[in-house]
Scaffold this motif. Sequence first.
Motif, short mmCIF file in Angstrom:
data_model
loop_
_atom_site.label_atom_id
_atom_site.label_comp_id
_atom_site.label_asym_id
_atom_site.label_seq_id
_atom_site.Cartn_x
_atom_site.Cartn_y
_atom_site.Cartn_z
N ARG A 77 -18.46 6.95 9.50
CA ARG A 77 -18.29 7.20 8.07
C ARG A 77 -17.28 8.32 7.82
O ARG A 77 -16.41 8.20 6.95
N ARG A 78 -17.41 9.40 8.57
CA ARG A 78 -16.47 10.51 8.39
C ARG A 78 -15.05 10.09 8.73
O ARG A 78 -14.09 10.44 8.04
N GLU A 81 -13.81 7.92 5.89
CA GLU A 81 -13.56 8.73 4.69
C GLU A 81 -12.21 9.44 4.78
O GLU A 81 -11.45 9.50 3.82
N GLU A 82 -11.92 9.96 5.97
CA GLU A 82 -10.64 10.64 6.19
C GLU A 82 -9.48 9.66 6.28
O GLU A 82 -8.32 10.06 6.17
N ILE A 84 -9.01 7.01 4.26
CA ILE A 84 -8.65 6.40 2.99
C ILE A 84 -7.30 6.95 2.54
O ILE A 84 -7.16 8.14 2.26
N ASP A 87 -6.72 4.74 -3.23
CA ASP A 87 -7.90 4.18 -3.90
C ASP A 87 -7.68 4.22 -5.41
O ASP A 87 -8.13 5.12 -6.09
N LEU A 116 -17.45 -0.22 5.14
CA LEU A 116 -16.99 0.19 3.81
C LEU A 116 -18.01 -0.20 2.74
O LEU A 116 -18.23 0.55 1.78
N MET A 119 -20.55 2.33 2.65
CA MET A 119 -20.04 3.59 2.10
C MET A 119 -19.85 3.52 0.59
O MET A 119 -19.84 4.55 -0.09
N TYR A 120 -19.65 2.30 0.06
CA TYR A 120 -19.42 2.12 -1.38
C TYR A 120 -20.48 1.19 -1.96
O TYR A 120 -20.17 0.09 -2.45
#
Length: 302
Positions: A77-78, A81-82, A84, A87, A116, A119-120
């Motif tokens: 996840r980290r 996230e880094e 992306i 968006d 993803l 995460m969303y």
Amino acid sequence: MTVPDELAGQRIDNFLQARLKGVPRSRVYRILRKGEVRVNKGRVKAEYRLQAGDLVRVPPIRVSEEPPPAVAGEQLRRTLEEAILYDKGGLLVVNKPAGLAVHGGSGVRLGLIEALRQMYPESPFLELVHRLDRDTSGAILVARKRAVLLHVQSTLRAGKMAKSYLALATGKWPRAQKLVEAPLRKNTLKSGERMVVVDGEGKPSTTRFQVEERFSGATLMRAEPVTGRTHQIRVHAQFVGCPLAGDAKYTPDAVNASFREVGLKRLFLHSAAVGCTLPDGTRVHVEAPLPSELVAVLDRLR
């Protein structure tokens, strides 16, 4: 279920199949045909296209029990996230790490798109616009709205979506070889491994190549696929006689071994830039920096 804006325009049969996991397609069409599925209290046919705000009623139906889905760990996840890069306007651009499949299946429980979606959770729609090989890193497009998915995929099919890759070809790339037009055909070996070969009866395939930097025994190339066939850049490079460094499928083991000596532990192929136009006319161009492990290989070659 109330249809969100992002799913407006989707057919009711596809909407149901995405939510009734494990239910046979024939069963989905049967409950539609018998009128057991109601949209705004009325019967609909399988080809009905949903509107934002439609109220869909689904009868009780038994679904097959599947093992619980794999969960994306904190480290993944980290990392994502880094990764992306963009968006906005219903479009995500992610700098996919090498080794991560774009979706689950065939022995892969968790891919980029599944991670993803976890995460969303607030996004009812997340779909891949295109694909990257598991061993390829770099920019990949993910749509957060159905209208964006359909629009960008239409530009992709029309050859109007810009995609640029950095690839390390083995050997000395011929100076005159700036365009490769060689038809490609998928071929499954007895072992079950899928390979792609140049074949006169295959699909027309075109890649533009440009030399970026020359080394002793290798050439850094910029590759722009005009068509989007499976393994296209990799097989076209092999066809020229300069297969990609670190490619376990198309490059001889002895050649790959020499590149391991300079620290290359993966396929040297990176989606460096993507460009497209959104439905509202917004032009998007995103660049994905070369991963540090590939930068280090180039430094050693220099």
